[in-house]
Design a protein around this motif. Structure first.
Motif, PDB file in Angstrom:
ATOM      1  N   THR A 147     -32.247  13.943 -14.187  1.00 34.16           N
ATOM      2  CA  THR A 147     -31.385  13.249 -15.043  1.00 34.16           C
ATOM      3  C   THR A 147     -32.216  12.351 -16.157  1.00 34.16           C
ATOM      4  O   THR A 147     -31.497  12.003 -16.814  1.00 34.16           O
ATOM      5  CB  THR A 147     -30.643  12.280 -14.276  1.00 34.16           C
ATOM      6  OG1 THR A 147     -31.341  11.346 -13.621  1.00 34.16           O
ATOM      7  CG2 THR A 147     -29.590  13.120 -13.409  1.00 34.16           C
ATOM      8  N   THR A 148     -33.462  12.397 -16.059  1.00 31.27           N
ATOM      9  CA  THR A 148     -34.319  11.460 -16.813  1.00 31.27           C
ATOM     10  C   THR A 148     -33.849  10.037 -16.924  1.00 31.27           C
ATOM     11  O   THR A 148     -33.759   9.420 -17.741  1.00 31.27           O
ATOM     12  CB  THR A 148     -34.685  11.986 -18.185  1.00 31.27           C
ATOM     13  OG1 THR A 148     -33.405  12.116 -19.035  1.00 31.27           O
ATOM     14  CG2 THR A 148     -35.304  13.380 -18.176  1.00 31.27           C
ATOM     15  N   ALA A 175     -24.814  18.013 -18.494  1.00 35.59           N
ATOM     16  CA  ALA A 175     -24.940  19.276 -18.174  1.00 35.59           C
ATOM     17  C   ALA A 175     -26.512  19.641 -17.821  1.00 35.59           C
ATOM     18  O   ALA A 175     -26.675  20.462 -16.799  1.00 35.59           O
ATOM     19  CB  ALA A 175     -24.439  20.185 -19.296  1.00 35.59           C
ATOM     20  N   LYS A 185     -31.392  19.571 -12.327  1.00 34.78           N
ATOM     21  CA  LYS A 185     -31.524  18.770 -11.253  1.00 34.78           C
ATOM     22  C   LYS A 185     -32.647  17.384 -11.716  1.00 34.78           C
ATOM     23  O   LYS A 185     -33.173  17.046 -10.806  1.00 34.78           O
ATOM     24  CB  LYS A 185     -31.756  19.305  -9.724  1.00 34.78           C
ATOM     25  CG  LYS A 185     -31.007  20.381  -9.577  1.00 34.78           C
ATOM     26  CD  LYS A 185     -31.399  20.823  -7.893  1.00 34.78           C
ATOM     27  CE  LYS A 185     -30.136  21.782  -7.750  1.00 34.78           C
ATOM     28  NZ  LYS A 185     -29.511  21.344  -6.470  1.00 34.78           N
ATOM     29  N   GLN A 237     -27.821  10.556  -8.965  1.00 31.44           N
ATOM     30  CA  GLN A 237     -28.791  11.406  -9.002  1.00 31.44           C
ATOM     31  C   GLN A 237     -30.046  11.097 -10.061  1.00 31.44           C
ATOM     32  O   GLN A 237     -30.766  11.549 -10.809  1.00 31.44           O
ATOM     33  CB  GLN A 237     -28.508  12.694  -9.684  1.00 31.44           C
ATOM     34  CG  GLN A 237     -27.070  13.319  -9.231  1.00 31.44           C
ATOM     35  CD  GLN A 237     -27.170  13.407  -7.543  1.00 31.44           C
ATOM     36  OE1 GLN A 237     -26.536  13.100  -6.918  1.00 31.44           O
ATOM     37  NE2 GLN A 237     -28.218  14.504  -7.355  1.00 31.44           N
ATOM     38  N   LEU A 274     -27.283  18.623 -14.430  1.00 30.30           N
ATOM     39  CA  LEU A 274     -26.625  19.220 -13.342  1.00 30.30           C
ATOM     40  C   LEU A 274     -27.475  20.503 -13.085  1.00 30.30           C
ATOM     41  O   LEU A 274     -27.898  20.861 -12.038  1.00 30.30           O
ATOM     42  CB  LEU A 274     -25.335  19.446 -13.645  1.00 30.30           C
ATOM     43  CG  LEU A 274     -24.366  20.413 -12.584  1.00 30.30           C
ATOM     44  CD1 LEU A 274     -24.351  19.637 -11.150  1.00 30.30           C
ATOM     45  CD2 LEU A 274     -22.957  20.786 -13.038  1.00 30.30           C
TER      46      LEU A 274
END
Lengths: 333, 333
Positions: free
Chosen positions: A63-64, A55, A61, A119, A58
DNA sequence: ATGAAAGCGCTAACAC
DNA sequence: GTGTTAGCGCTTTCAT
């Protein structure tokens, strides 16, 4: 009874604050009164709340997580780099999605695409060469990338390497200084093998400086595995060669063992130098002399460079060249 | 100009359909008229649309990624398993988040937590033993897990192994049959080393069956690395032992080389058997005899088992035991 | 220092 | 066979 996930909203309710505040404390935002912070932290603890990274990804933006494309985890050269990559990634709170490519261009493209769809914030690529198609995909995606132990003509993308050519040249010079004139250059396919062209240049240069004519017959393009090393011995011996520089450690051990199987004394009757200093090189008898790139560091520095690119920090130099050593052990005099 | 992400919505608009329809074609849902499917596919192609796996993960609560906890990628035993894991994962459209744990309990817990926060659909754990704390975390998370090449008392969790005890017993029996009575058992710390207790049981059993008294002095607990193997030679020789079973391949090679450095002839004056059949075992002279677990398959089967658990399929047996071989090569007579 | 609300890009009922 | 709509759990302006 289904797994009831507890969300930031549950925490907010229990702590009598808004989601925003919970988000702030979770993310270490200083704009929270210590008292409320504590209250929130307590509730988090009590509810055993765990932030949902998906979450978060998203919404933010980011994602590590970074993608790592590796030819084969089972190859000690690459896994050594991978270890450096993961350690630094962990240090910077990133995780690694690891994907084996087998050096297969098709797989690489495919893997790249799934990484991008996931991503990832950045990509570290290990492999022999970046094909045109791969490069295009990468550029188009605008995702930061760095090549670890992989040469590319494009100076725009990050990369970390050693000076393969000079390393190779120096190694060959050692062999020449020890009296050899007939020196094998053993590599994978020259078309597809990582830095093999640079290494070959170094080899040629050393010969030329010594006034030794270059002979194409002394170049052996073989599969990069142990068995091939054992097998090539016969051809090398048949060609009356007395020394070799080998671009791959497994092959080097194979060659060494093949030599000893034929009762060729190393280093007395034959000298050889490996190229990667993976831990394999210390496990043979005699112990392998080798070019010693800082494997772990190549990975570590690559990841560090990637973090800088992802953070849009200023970067002096995208192509980093790390120092190497020449470890002369027992397969050279 | 910022990177303008193309979403399912853009595709829907361009193709004159709803998001739902686009979602259907992207996910291969059959309930779409071929004509509309084609239209959508064309627009996807033209717009170069790439589904966002993070958004999908949030909406569907499935990330199609699994976490893999590995002690060290650089260890050929584990990386061989990892390769099997990744191949099967890819086959089932999963990606792997790989995390090194260094067998460190604290790191393991930490890694587990970040994997869970990333909402992995499942976890594959490799390591020596599952601590109480780790087990609790896992159980609490309700995330499917399987232990690859890792023994656990809990028969509820999935696991894939070989019969370490019997393998060890058989290996020792070979040594005994070859006339040895003073056989070293070389392992890592008995407390923390993977299956070492089972292996030790096998060792004891073989001795007992042969009427050879068990002597605790013949058990060597050393660090699991090449160097330690080289070093332990002196102690082994001092104890008048003439054979050894070694639980780790690097250690085995170290021992073998250390032996040859002391001019002890293998297998004439000393025999040894390694335990993992990693590719290292084929790279020594003499070539190592070894217990041969199907490394790649242990990984592959683990991942396959995990997919079944994630799909909530019926599973006959959570603890899978794979067959092994005994490869008697040149370090045994 | 804190809250309200919009929206990240997608899936999954549900309706038609 | 296709569309509408409500979330998934979080971050992030923008107010206050």
């Amino acid at each position: 009874m289904e797994k009831q996930t507890i969300t930031i909203y549950d925490v907010a309710r229990e702590a009598n604050v808004s989601m925003a505040t919970v988000s702030r404390v979770v993310n270490g935002n200083p704009n929270v009164k210590p008292a409320t912070r504590k209250k929130v932290l307590d509730v988090i603890d009590q509810l055993d709340y765990r932030p949902n990274a998906v979450a978060r990804g998203l919404a933010s933006k980011k994602t590590t997580t970074v993608g790592v494309i590796i030819p084969d985890v089972t190859n000690l050269y690459f896994s050594s780099l991978a270890r450096g990559i993961d350690d630094i990634a962990t240090m910077y709170k990133y995780n690694i999605i690891l994907a084996n490519s087998d050096q297969n261009n098709h797989k690489e493209i495919q893997v790249l695409n799934t990484l991008l769809s996931k991503q990832v914030d950045g990509i570290i690529y290990m492999g022999n060469n970046v094909t045109e198609e791969l490069r295009n995909e990468i550029v188009r995606s605008k995702t930061p990338i760095v090549l670890a132990g992989t040469i590319d003509s494009d100076q725009e993308v990050g990369s970390v390497n050693i000076d393969y050519k000079t390393a190779s040249k120096e190694a060959v010079e050692v062999l020449i200084a020890n009296g050899h004139k007939n020196i094998a250059f053993i590599t994978g396919s020259l078309k597809n093998t990582f830095a093999s062209d640079l290494r070959l240049e170094g080899y040629k240069e050393a010969l030329e400086l010594a006034g030794i004519p270059y002979n194409e017959k002394n170049i052996f393009e073989i599969p990069l595995n142990y068995q091939a090393g054992e097998t090539v011995v016969e051809r090398v011996l048949a060609a009356n060669l007395t020394a070799a520089i080998v671009t791959d450690d497994e092959v080097a051990i194979g060659l060494l063992n093949g030599l000893s199987d034929k009762s060729v004394k190393v280093p007395d009757d034959f000298e050889l130098i490996a190229s990667n200093n993976s831990k394999l090189t210390k496990m043979s008898r005699p112990v392998l002399s080798t070019i010693a790139p800082p494997l772990y560091d190549i990975g570590a520095v690559s990841m560090r460079l990637l973090t800088k690119i992802m953070n849009k920090e200023d970067i002096n130099e995208m192509s980093i060249t790390l120092p190497y050593k020449l470890e002369l052990r027992q397969t050279t005099k």
